[in-house]
Write a protein that holds these residues in place. Structure first.
Motif, PDB file in Angstrom:
ATOM      1  N   LEU A   2       0.823  -1.207   0.000  1.00 34.56           N
ATOM      2  CA  LEU A   2       0.000   0.000   0.000  1.00 34.56           C
ATOM      3  C   LEU A   2       0.863   1.266   0.000  1.00 34.56           C
ATOM      4  O   LEU A   2       0.485   2.269  -0.612  1.00 34.56           O
ATOM      5  CB  LEU A   2      -0.953  -0.014   1.188  1.00 34.56           C
ATOM      6  CG  LEU A   2      -1.977  -1.161   1.192  1.00 34.56           C
ATOM      7  CD1 LEU A   2      -2.984  -0.971   2.318  1.00 34.56           C
ATOM      8  CD2 LEU A   2      -2.706  -1.277  -0.136  1.00 34.56           C
ATOM      9  N   GLU A   3       2.000   1.223   0.676  1.00 34.54           N
ATOM     10  CA  GLU A   3       2.900   2.385   0.617  1.00 34.54           C
ATOM     11  C   GLU A   3       3.354   2.628  -0.813  1.00 34.54           C
ATOM     12  O   GLU A   3       3.445   3.789  -1.262  1.00 34.54           O
ATOM     13  CB  GLU A   3       4.116   2.172   1.529  1.00 34.54           C
ATOM     14  CG  GLU A   3       3.845   2.492   2.976  1.00 34.54           C
ATOM     15  CD  GLU A   3       5.112   2.566   3.799  1.00 34.54           C
ATOM     16  OE1 GLU A   3       5.176   3.421   4.699  1.00 34.54           O
ATOM     17  OE2 GLU A   3       6.046   1.759   3.553  1.00 34.54           O
ATOM     18  N   ASN A   4       3.615   1.577  -1.550  1.00 32.19           N
ATOM     19  CA  ASN A   4       4.009   1.719  -2.946  1.00 32.19           C
ATOM     20  C   ASN A   4       2.877   2.285  -3.795  1.00 32.19           C
ATOM     21  O   ASN A   4       3.122   2.824  -4.883  1.00 32.19           O
ATOM     22  CB  ASN A   4       4.459   0.365  -3.509  1.00 32.19           C
ATOM     23  CG  ASN A   4       5.805  -0.070  -2.972  1.00 32.19           C
ATOM     24  OD1 ASN A   4       6.615   0.752  -2.550  1.00 32.19           O
ATOM     25  ND2 ASN A   4       6.053  -1.369  -2.959  1.00 32.19           N
ATOM     26  N   SER A   5       1.642   2.154  -3.302  1.00 33.09           N
ATOM     27  CA  SER A   5       0.486   2.717  -4.004  1.00 33.09           C
ATOM     28  C   SER A   5       0.209   4.157  -3.599  1.00 33.09           C
ATOM     29  O   SER A   5      -0.749   4.766  -4.093  1.00 33.09           O
ATOM     30  CB  SER A   5      -0.755   1.855  -3.739  1.00 33.09           C
ATOM     31  OG  SER A   5      -0.576   0.557  -4.256  1.00 33.09           O
ATOM     32  N   GLY A   6       1.012   4.686  -2.668  1.00 27.03           N
ATOM     33  CA  GLY A   6       0.935   6.103  -2.355  1.00 27.03           C
ATOM     34  C   GLY A   6       0.002   6.499  -1.229  1.00 27.03           C
ATOM     35  O   GLY A   6      -0.382   7.672  -1.135  1.00 27.03           O
TER      36      GLY A   6
END
Length: 281
Positions: free
Chosen positions: A210-214
């Motif tokens: 989810l962090e990679n999804s911003g």
């Protein structure tokens, strides 16, 4: 000051449960909370106002299941856009009428009543929900929330990584159409002390995805009591680059309600705050 700036300087206070408050008020309805912004807007306005008066910095719209997939069983799939606009407008009105402090409105987007992972594992030929269908349902929801005036989104009670990614993709598409760049909060529910969500994904792995999804924040909600969630919040805090949130159940549900009192939950959350683990509670 925008929300991200405020978050960098404060532990932000989120509102309390919507469904449990509706139950306490004892109105007669069919159990579809998400229709209440259309049928009983004054009730939802009262709940938001009570939470703002209690000191909430964030209020979440009464739209948790206001997507076409979840509303199919109620025969209201075609009313989802209107549900989300109405839910957002009620919360927006309450937030804008607050003169004591700034209040932000987050558009609540729940996991839906279908798990994409479980559907794929079971390979049920009668099951017609696909990732494209769910993403389209979430996009309609997100567009309604934007048009109703939210300050951001909260993809919450995540029980399936694929559902969450469908919601995030839908929000991104809706924001491109509407020309907005609103922040996105996210929060998962773990089923037991394994630290995994329902479909088996460890929360640390979900955090990374989810962090990679911003997402602006990640955390835990519902699950079980706050004391028992401490080690998981500590793990997330040590690994996260984003903000960390916590809004747990008041212990485990029993035949008489929940087994934690307000002071129990407050003590547990205070410990997390004092140890520097959380940004939103």
């Amino acid at each position: 000051m925008n929300f991200k700036e405020f978050l960098n300087q404060n532990i932000v206070i989120l509102d309390g449960g919507m469904g449990t408050y509706i139950q306490q008020l004892g109105i007669s309805y069919d159990g579809n909370n998400d229709a209440l912004p259309l049928t009983h807007p004054e009730l939802i306005e009262r709940i938001h106002s009570d939470y703002v008066n209690a000191g909430s910095d964030i209020i979440c719209t009464c739209t948790f299941g206001a997507n076409a997939v979840s509303q199919h069983g109620y025969g209201l799939s075609d009313k989802c856009y209107e549900m989300n606009v109405a839910g957002a407008k009620i919360a927006r009105k309450v937030a804008d009428n607050c003169t004591d402090h700034k209040v932000w409105v987050m558009g609540s987007m729940g996991p839906s009543d279908k798990s994409l992972t479980i559907i794929e594992v079971m390979m049920d030929p009668e099951e017609t929900v696909t990732s494209d269908i769910l993403e389209a349902a979430y996009q309609t929801q997100a567009e309604g929330l934007i048009d109703g005036g939210v300050d951001g989104f909260i993809v919450e009670t995540i029980t399936d990584e694929k559902n969450a990614l469908a919601a995030l993709s839908a929000i991104e598409k809706a924001q491109k159409i509407k020309g907005t760049s609103l922040p996105v909060m996210s929060s998962a529910t773990i089923m037991n002390t394994s630290g995994c969500i329902m479909t088996g994904t460890p929360i640390a792995d979900l955090l990374s995805v989810l962090e990679n999804s911003g997402v602006m924040s990640f955390g835990l909600n519902c699950s079980f009591g706050a004391n028992e969630l401490y080690p998981f919040i500590k793990e997330l805090s040590e690994k996260a680059k984003c903000a960390i949130s916590i809004y747990p159940n008041a212990g485990l549900p029993t035949a008489h309600g929940y087994d934690e009192g307000p002071c129990d939950t407050a003590h547990a959350l205070s410990a997390m705050a004092n140890d520097g683990l959380i940004n939103i509670a």
